[in-house]
Design a protein around this motif. Structure first.
Motif, short mmCIF file in Angstrom:
data_model
loop_
_atom_site.label_atom_id
_atom_site.label_comp_id
_atom_site.label_asym_id
_atom_site.label_seq_id
_atom_site.Cartn_x
_atom_site.Cartn_y
_atom_site.Cartn_z
N THR A 294 0.83 -1.19 0.01
CA THR A 294 0.17 0.07 -0.02
C THR A 294 0.74 1.20 -0.01
OG1 THR A 294 -0.22 0.05 2.32
CG2 THR A 294 -1.89 -1.11 1.22
N GLY A 295 2.30 1.28 -0.01
CA GLY A 295 3.12 2.20 -0.17
C GLY A 295 3.30 2.83 1.44
N ASN A 296 2.95 2.00 2.48
CA ASN A 296 3.47 2.45 3.84
C ASN A 296 4.62 1.62 4.48
OD1 ASN A 296 1.18 4.25 4.05
ND2 ASN A 296 0.00 2.44 3.87
N SER A 297 5.54 2.41 4.99
CA SER A 297 6.57 1.79 5.53
C SER A 297 6.52 0.50 6.37
CB SER A 297 7.51 2.51 6.49
OG SER A 297 8.61 1.92 7.18
N LEU A 298 7.07 -0.61 5.82
CA LEU A 298 6.74 -2.08 6.59
C LEU A 298 7.28 -1.84 8.04
CD1 LEU A 298 6.62 -4.86 4.24
CD2 LEU A 298 7.04 -5.29 6.55
N LEU A 299 8.40 -1.68 8.22
CA LEU A 299 8.85 -1.79 9.58
C LEU A 299 8.40 -0.41 10.28
CD1 LEU A 299 12.44 -3.45 8.93
CD2 LEU A 299 10.23 -4.34 9.97
N GLY A 300 8.27 0.56 9.78
CA GLY A 300 7.65 1.99 10.46
C GLY A 300 6.36 1.41 11.11
N MET A 301 5.53 0.70 10.42
CA MET A 301 4.24 0.48 10.82
C MET A 301 4.43 -0.46 12.12
SD MET A 301 1.60 1.85 9.62
CE MET A 301 1.33 3.07 8.25
N LYS A 302 5.39 -1.48 11.94
CA LYS A 302 5.58 -2.42 12.93
C LYS A 302 5.97 -2.00 14.19
CE LYS A 302 7.13 -6.76 14.39
NZ LYS A 302 6.03 -7.46 14.95
N ALA A 303 7.05 -0.87 14.00
CA ALA A 303 7.54 0.03 15.10
C ALA A 303 6.39 0.76 15.87
CB ALA A 303 8.50 1.12 14.66
N LEU A 304 5.48 1.20 15.05
CA LEU A 304 4.24 2.10 15.66
C LEU A 304 3.47 1.06 16.44
CD1 LEU A 304 3.01 4.53 12.94
CD2 LEU A 304 4.37 5.12 15.02
N GLU A 305 3.35 -0.02 16.02
CA GLU A 305 2.43 -1.36 16.69
C GLU A 305 3.15 -1.48 17.94
OE1 GLU A 305 1.37 -4.90 14.53
OE2 GLU A 305 1.08 -3.44 12.74
N LEU A 306 4.25 -1.60 17.95
CA LEU A 306 5.18 -1.99 19.31
C LEU A 306 5.17 -0.80 20.20
CD1 LEU A 306 8.71 -3.41 17.66
CD2 LEU A 306 6.86 -4.85 19.06
N PHE A 307 5.27 0.47 19.69
CA PHE A 307 5.10 1.60 20.63
C PHE A 307 3.60 1.77 21.12
CE2 PHE A 307 3.90 6.06 21.55
CZ PHE A 307 4.83 6.40 22.10
N VAL A 308 2.71 1.36 20.56
CA VAL A 308 1.18 1.50 21.19
C VAL A 308 1.13 0.11 21.95
CG1 VAL A 308 -1.15 1.08 20.40
CG2 VAL A 308 0.29 2.62 19.13
N ALA A 309 1.73 -0.80 21.76
CA ALA A 309 1.42 -2.08 22.52
C ALA A 309 2.37 -1.82 23.94
CB ALA A 309 2.16 -3.06 22.01
N LYS A 310 3.58 -1.23 23.71
CA LYS A 310 4.14 -0.97 25.18
C LYS A 310 3.89 -0.02 25.99
CE LYS A 310 8.41 -2.68 22.67
NZ LYS A 310 9.06 -3.92 23.63
N THR A 311 3.22 1.29 25.40
CA THR A 311 2.76 2.32 26.07
C THR A 311 1.28 2.30 26.36
OG1 THR A 311 2.12 3.66 24.12
CG2 THR A 311 4.39 3.76 25.02
N GLY A 312 0.49 1.46 25.57
CA GLY A 312 -0.92 1.66 25.77
C GLY A 312 -1.60 3.00 25.21
N LEU A 313 -0.59 3.71 24.70
CA LEU A 313 -0.98 5.02 23.89
C LEU A 313 -1.90 4.83 22.57
CD1 LEU A 313 2.04 7.48 24.57
CD2 LEU A 313 -0.39 7.58 25.66
#
Ligand code: DON
Length: 316
Positions: A294-313
């Motif tokens: 879809t033209g979105n950064s693969l590992l960028g999205m993965k990093a955002l998922e990790l950030f949300v999972a680790k912070t609950g934000l």
């Protein structure tokens, strides 16, 4: 982080170890999947195995890890800033030219434009951003205005990458098609060539994760300038609306999935950058050049998922 206790924990959260942890988890995955955007020759040469992450809180604390200081081509992330300028100039009359609905189609798709009489679905698909560039050109020197905004937001010089802009001008056949199509419906006021020159340059801004996390700061602060004491960038109403558009349209036909798995307003670009907003808390920028379909950064999205999972934000 919905409890009173959670709020306190977050207010005192030290984000640096968290970003280091995310960087440590992402780095082994570098170069394994995804492909660097190849339809823009100057982007095809960017080494894929890079990853950066940076954030800035509403209070001005910053954290960064990996290749967070490396400048990259911000591409469609620029659409956030041109939209901000156009909303400032035109208020609600902007929406007479551009819609606010997710397209459910790739960012450079032509199909809806014909049945919808040259009116782009939203300001973040290419057609919509080209229409925004046209609005800015009608007001004056759009390139200079955008550069001045970015430099004010970052507090340091920012530049267009002339090679990337030229590369897009030489190969941007779909963007020429979109712009000519809109022009044929009377939806662009300025010369197609001039509108695309602005559009190709905004996409060719070179910035780092650290700079983009700072620059987007007004979006988590109800439009206030990221630096205390400076004039507001936009109104609270406009800042909220930009966040709404990021959530619904900021990642194109992946927007539903991104809302589902990350739950933050995001804006991506084919250079591999993604800006995410946690309203009233912080702005975050991740970058890794290899993209998904879809033209979105693969590992960028993965990093955002990790950030949300680790912070609950998340906004939900
Ligand atoms: O016009 C283009 O196709 C590129 N300059 C920008 C596209 C882009 O970044 C879409 N984002 N995912």
């Amino acid at each position: 982080m919905h409890t009173a206790h959670g709020e306190t924990a977050l207010a005192t959260m030290n984000f640096q170890p968290l970003l280091d942890e995310i960087n440590d988890e992402i780095r082994p995955l570098l170069g394994q999947r995804g492909t660097v955007a190849s339809y823009i020759p100057a982007l095809a040469r960017v080494p894929a195995a890079q990853f950066g992450i940076a954030l800035r809180t509403c209070q001005g604390e910053e954290a960064q890890a990996g290749d967070a200081a490396t400048p990259f081509s911000i591409q469609s992330v620029s659409k956030l800033f041109t939209l901000t300028l156009a909303m400032r100039h035109m208020g609600d009359t902007l929406w007479e030219r551009i819609g606010r609905e997710p397209s459910g189609n790739p960012f450079n798709s032509l199909v809806q434009l014909e049945s919808e009489h040259g009116q782009p679905r939203n300001p973040f698909i290419n057609a919509g951003a080209i229409a925004v560039a046209d609005r800015l050109l009608s007001r004056g020197d759009a390139k200079a205005e955008l550069l001045a905004l970015m430099e004010s937001l970052c507090g340091e010089p920012v530049a267009f990458d002339a090679e990337v802009a030229a590369s897009e001008a030489a190969t941007g056949y779909r963007n020429y098609a979109l712009a000519n199509f809109m022009k044929s419906f009377g939806k662009l006021d300025n010369d197609v060539q001039a509108v695309l020159d602005m559009y190709f340059h905004q996409c060719a801004l070179r910035m780092s994760c650290v700079q983009l996390a700072r620059a987007a700061g007004f979006l988590c602060r109800d439009g206030a300038h990221p630096r205390r004491g400076e004039a507001a960038i936009t109104t609270e109403r406009h800042a909220r609306r930009i966040n709404a558009l990021m959530l619904t349209c900021g990642t194109y036909d992946a927007a539903g999935d991104v809302a589902f798995s990350i739950g933050l307003p995001c804006k991506s670009g084919v250079g591999g950058g993604i800006v995410a907003v946690v309203p009233d808390r912080l702005t975050l920028c991740v970058w890794s050049p290899a993209l998904d379909a879809t033209g979105n950064s693969l590992l960028g999205m993965k990093a955002l998922e990790l950030f949300v999972a680790k912070t609950g934000l998340s906004i939900f």
